[in-house]
Scaffold this motif. Structure first.
Motif, PDB file in Angstrom:
ATOM      1  N   ASP A  40       0.824  -1.206   0.000  1.00  0.00           N
ATOM      2  CA  ASP A  40       0.000   0.000   0.000  1.00  0.00           C
ATOM      3  C   ASP A  40       0.858   1.256   0.000  1.00  0.00           C
ATOM      4  O   ASP A  40       0.539   2.254  -0.662  1.00  0.00           O
ATOM      5  N   GLU A  43       2.300   1.750  -3.483  1.00  0.00           N
ATOM      6  CA  GLU A  43       1.274   2.283  -4.384  1.00  0.00           C
ATOM      7  C   GLU A  43       1.075   3.777  -4.151  1.00  0.00           C
ATOM      8  O   GLU A  43       0.918   4.555  -5.104  1.00  0.00           O
ATOM      9  N   ARG A  44       1.075   4.188  -2.908  1.00  0.00           N
ATOM     10  CA  ARG A  44       0.883   5.612  -2.605  1.00  0.00           C
ATOM     11  C   ARG A  44       2.045   6.447  -3.124  1.00  0.00           C
ATOM     12  O   ARG A  44       1.854   7.538  -3.672  1.00  0.00           O
ATOM     13  N   THR A  54       8.181   0.048  -8.759  1.00  0.00           N
ATOM     14  CA  THR A  54       8.230  -0.498  -7.407  1.00  0.00           C
ATOM     15  C   THR A  54       8.319  -2.015  -7.433  1.00  0.00           C
ATOM     16  O   THR A  54       7.912  -2.661  -8.395  1.00  0.00           O
TER      17      THR A  54
END
Length: 254
Positions: A40, A43-44, A54
């Motif tokens: 998460d 992704e941010r 990533t």
């Protein structure tokens, strides 16, 4: 190391020096892959900074390193720079084993075994590149100890000597070994360090690092001016004074 035109993988780059360096290298014309444990958060970061790639990786887990290496090399076969950024710092009290042993083991696993395993996962690929770099990350505390963080100091001293040694071994290859030696920098490495007056502002540190890489592409050690107080105390003959000053100044020295 050339400042641009590389494909760079930086495990442990979801915050602090790692993320700031990733963004600075991307701005200089490099393809940059950042690695971290939390999907998460990755992704941010990509949503906030389009153009970064990533991969999920836990550098304390050999299986995760192997899986991430396969993924990175499958999607970026031109990878030529590995930055072994991931690291942790713990305050320890060595009067009693129950108060430091678990912490010391965690620090050594992350800060020493992590880079060793990362290099092992990528070295064959890097050796096949026409121009490649392994950037290790030690610390000013590899050269002068902060009393509060014995295992961290020792782990970074190990990284320094590892860097020196593998540079000799890889001298007959296309792989350069460059050691980044940060001073205390305003990050969350220790609680409160991001607000420490003793620590160097993160943006100033990374800007100086990038300029050093650009101006000294053949350097084996990347040393901002503020780390030289720690780095060269023994050579100057004022090591005892350096250690005393360091331990009197701030509990958050890196």
């Amino acid at each position: 190391m050339n400042i641009s035109g590389n494909t760079v993988f930086i495990p442990g780059s979801t915050s602090g020096i790692g993320l700031a360096l990733a963004l600075a290298l991307k701005a200089r014309g490099n393809t940059v892959i950042i690695g971290g444990r939390r999907a998460d958060l990755l992704e941010r970061i990509v949503a906030e900074h389009p153009g970064l790639d990533t991969v999920q990786i836990d550098t304390t887990d050999p299986a995760s390193i192997d899986s991430a290496a396969r993924e990175v090399l499958a999607t970026h076969p031109d990878l030529n720079v590995l930055v072994t950024m991931a690291g942790i710092m713990r305050v320890e009290d060595w009067h009693q084993p129950d108060s430091f042993l678990a912490s010391a083991e965690e620090v050594v696993t992350t800060n020493v075994l992590g880079p060793i395993r990362l290099i092992a996962a990528f070295i064959e690929h890097l050796r096949a590149q026409p121009d490649a770099t392994i950037m290790t990350v030690s610390s000013g505390l590899a050269f002068a100890p902060l009393k509060a963080t014995p295992s961290y100091n020792a782990s970074k001293a190990a990284i320094h000597m590892l860097s020196e040694s593998i540079r000799l071994q890889l001298a007959d290859t296309t792989v350069k070994v460059v050691e980044l030696e940060p001073p205390s920098v305003r990050t969350s490495l220790l609680p409160g360090q991001e607000n420490s007056d003793f620590a160097m502002p993160l943006d100033e540190f990374v800007a100086e690092v990038v300029e050093l890489i650009a101006s000294q592409p053949d350097a084996t050690e990347i040393q901002v001016e503020r780390v030289k107080f720690l780095r060269y105390g023994e050579a100057r003959g004022d090591y005892d004074e350096v250690v005393a000053t360091l331990n009197a100044a701030d509990p958050h020295g890196k």
